[in-house]
Write an enzyme that holds these catalytic residues in place. Structure first.
Site, PDB file in Angstrom:
ATOM      1  N   GLN A 163     -43.196  18.294  33.901  1.00  0.00           N
ATOM      2  CA  GLN A 163     -43.423  17.035  34.607  1.00  0.00           C
ATOM      3  C   GLN A 163     -43.525  15.819  33.692  1.00  0.00           C
ATOM      4  OE1 GLN A 163     -45.417  17.193  38.502  1.00  0.00           O
ATOM      5  NE2 GLN A 163     -47.115  16.261  37.422  1.00  0.00           N
ATOM      6  N   GLU A 205     -44.219   7.351  37.326  1.00  0.00           N
ATOM      7  CA  GLU A 205     -45.232   6.893  36.379  1.00  0.00           C
ATOM      8  C   GLU A 205     -44.666   5.974  35.302  1.00  0.00           C
ATOM      9  OE1 GLU A 205     -47.409  10.291  35.038  1.00  0.00           O
ATOM     10  OE2 GLU A 205     -48.125  10.759  37.047  1.00  0.00           O
ATOM     11  N   ASP A 242     -47.184  17.783  29.954  1.00  0.00           N
ATOM     12  CA  ASP A 242     -47.786  18.254  31.206  1.00  0.00           C
ATOM     13  C   ASP A 242     -46.725  19.111  31.874  1.00  0.00           C
ATOM     14  OD1 ASP A 242     -48.873  18.786  33.654  1.00  0.00           O
ATOM     15  OD2 ASP A 242     -48.978  16.709  34.343  1.00  0.00           O
ATOM     16  N   GLU A 285     -50.872  20.373  29.014  1.00  0.00           N
ATOM     17  CA  GLU A 285     -51.605  20.368  30.284  1.00  0.00           C
ATOM     18  C   GLU A 285     -50.940  21.315  31.279  1.00  0.00           C
ATOM     19  OE1 GLU A 285     -52.185  17.219  33.963  1.00  0.00           O
ATOM     20  OE2 GLU A 285     -51.973  16.420  31.935  1.00  0.00           O
ATOM     21  N   ASP A 312     -55.799  20.873  34.595  1.00  0.00           N
ATOM     22  CA  ASP A 312     -55.777  19.868  35.664  1.00  0.00           C
ATOM     23  C   ASP A 312     -55.902  20.596  37.000  1.00  0.00           C
ATOM     24  OD1 ASP A 312     -55.299  17.816  37.466  1.00  0.00           O
ATOM     25  OD2 ASP A 312     -53.190  17.580  36.946  1.00  0.00           O
ATOM     26  N   LYS A 337     -59.779  13.458  37.067  1.00  0.00           N
ATOM     27  CA  LYS A 337     -59.166  12.608  38.092  1.00  0.00           C
ATOM     28  C   LYS A 337     -60.215  12.347  39.169  1.00  0.00           C
ATOM     29  CE  LYS A 337     -54.373  14.218  37.587  1.00  0.00           C
ATOM     30  NZ  LYS A 337     -53.335  15.117  38.147  1.00  0.00           N
ATOM     31  N   ARG A 366     -53.293   8.975  38.804  1.00  0.00           N
ATOM     32  CA  ARG A 366     -52.450   9.840  39.634  1.00  0.00           C
ATOM     33  C   ARG A 366     -51.064   9.210  39.685  1.00  0.00           C
ATOM     34  NH1 ARG A 366     -55.382  14.039  42.232  1.00  0.00           N
ATOM     35  NH2 ARG A 366     -53.329  14.995  42.133  1.00  0.00           N
ATOM     36  N   SER A 367     -50.087   9.970  40.171  1.00  0.00           N
ATOM     37  CA  SER A 367     -48.719   9.426  40.234  1.00  0.00           C
ATOM     38  C   SER A 367     -48.609   8.318  41.278  1.00  0.00           C
ATOM     39  CB  SER A 367     -47.708  10.535  40.510  1.00  0.00           C
ATOM     40  OG  SER A 367     -48.079  11.273  41.646  1.00  0.00           O
ATOM     41  N   LYS A 388     -54.918   9.149  30.167  1.00  0.00           N
ATOM     42  CA  LYS A 388     -53.549   9.426  30.591  1.00  0.00           C
ATOM     43  C   LYS A 388     -53.264   8.509  31.771  1.00  0.00           C
ATOM     44  CE  LYS A 388     -50.887  13.150  32.594  1.00  0.00           C
ATOM     45  NZ  LYS A 388     -50.930  14.470  33.176  1.00  0.00           N
TER      46      LYS A 388
END
Length: 427
Positions: A163, A205, A242, A285, A312, A337, A366-367, A388
């Protein structure tokens, strides 16, 4: 003075054009705190529940009017008159009022919006920056940014299975220098991708989403961009991944659709170890699926002493799941998060538990984001040393970086950039 006199919820849009929740908390002295709630694309099965309306005739079912109604009605009725300084009690009241283990009745999006807005209102009342109000006098460490410059997986329409491919400017002397380093590499990468005939559209992102065949191809482009921008890979700049492996874990194996390969659990662990040996990768991640507990243990045993292994989907900012991971030797770091757990109190508890166990903590976006920059303050408040928050494009990402620049300037000579000390493998 700091009694809550009004709570106003509203439906706004996030960076993907989907509805999300924004909350204003108004105090007796006129102070106002505002918070907007993010939303993820690759979400862990064990996350707190984001309440959506489900009305297909409105925003494709993604409306958040039910959450807003809960904020303006039931939640305000319970919290009106409470002291905004009583963060723990306010969060506990909301958790109890919801009455479910995952905040499914009132929605973690409703509860989190209030929780963060309460803290911001209290900070405003005291004329203090949020990082100082939450973190006290010791809050002065600026985090190393994990900058997501190539996107794949759920964050882009390309064949790359992983990702995120990120750079970490650990060799910089300050956060502002780290940001400049990242921006220069980002623009160099754009030129290199263009030269090679790849598109330079960006993903959710802000990173590029080229049609590359494999993780190796993506990493090679990033390495070349670092060097061409005038920095040394493995010294000035490290790499982070990630994998979001839950997304391609099927029937007990890791299915790489882009590469047309399937790897067993042991092969997945060895593959990641091989990547970390061949490239200056210091953080991975979600290298294993959220419920592949044996895989997580194997990966940790193989590379945990040399590489940060961030949970995560594995931990979802939840102290119960984190405690189990610590006890059983899974991962050595937690991604934080705020919307995975749904209150500021629980978020801070997760960071504290991680640090006490010798795990690192990475504050994360978050995205689906907004212009809200709360996580920048929380990164400094918790002295977690890493953040991040996406690439060097899109205002929903740069808003966090810009807030960190402001904080660094405000702290002046007291500011400390985490640098290599943020990562145990580099100390």
């Amino acid at each position: 003075m700091t009694a809550i006199v009004d709570i106003i919820g509203r439906e706004i849009l996030d960076s993907r054009g989907n509805p999300t929740v924004e909350v204003d908390v108004v105090l007796e002295d006129g102070a106002v705190g505002r918070a907007a709630v993010p939303s993820g694309a690759s979400t862990g099965a064990h996350e707190a529940v984001e309440l959506r309306d489900g009305d297909k005739g409105r925003y494709g079912g993604k409306g958040v009017q039910k959450a807003v109604e809960a904020i303006n009605g039931e939640l305000f009725d319970a919290l009106g008159g409470m002291d905004a300084e009583s963060q723990v009690q306010i969060d506990e009241v909301m958790i109890a009022l919801d009455g479910t283990p995952n905040k499914a009745r009132l929605g973690a999006n409703a509860i989190l919006g209030i929780s963060l807005a309460v803290a911001k209102a209290a900070a405003e009342s005291y004329d203090m920056p949020l990082y100082r109000y939450v973190g006290g006098t010791s809050a002065r460490m600026l985090p190393v940014p994990m900058m997501n410059i190539i996107n794949g997986g759920m964050h882009a329409d390309n064949p790359i299975d992983f990702q995120e491919f990120m750079i970490m400017p650990v060799g910089a002397d300050s956060f502002s220098e780290a940001l400049r380093c990242g921006a220069e590499i980002f623009h160099t990468l754009k030129s290199e991708l263009k030269k090679a005939g790849h598109n330079t559209n960006v993903g959710d992102e802000g990173g590029f989403a080229p049609n590359l065949p494999s993780a190796d191809a993506a990493l090679d482009f990033v390495m070349a961009a670092i060097t061409k921008a005038g920095y040394k890979p493995g010294e000035d700049v490290m790499l982070a991944l990630d994998c979001a492996a839950t997304e391609f874990f099927k029937d007990g194996a890791y299915v790489y659709g882009g590469e047309n390969k399937t790897r067993s659990v042991s092969e997945q662990a060895k593959y990641l170890a091989d990547l970390a040996a061949r490239y200056p990768i210091v953080s991975i991640e979600d290298g294993m699926s959220e419920d592949d507990m044996d895989g997580w243990k194997e990966l940790t045993d193989i590379v945990g002493s040399k590489c940060q292994l961030v949970g995560d989907d594995l931990f979802v900012t939840n102290v119960t799941r984190l405690a189990d991971g610590i006890k059983n030797g899974r991962a050595n770091s937690i991604l934080i998060k705020v919307n995975q757990i749904g209150t500021l109190t629980e978020t801070l508890a997760a960071v504290e538990m991680a640090h006490k166990a010798g795990y690192t903590a990475v504050m994360s976006h978050r995205s689906g984001e907004t212009e809200d920059s709360t996580i920048a303050d929380l990164a400094v408040a918790t002295n977690c040393g890493q953040i991040k928050t996406g690439s060097l494009a899109r205002a929903d990402r740069t808003s966090k970086y810009n807030q960190l620049l402001r904080i660094e300037q405000e702290l002046g000579s007291q500011a400390l950039y985490a640098g290599k000390a943020a990562l145990k493998a580099l100390r």
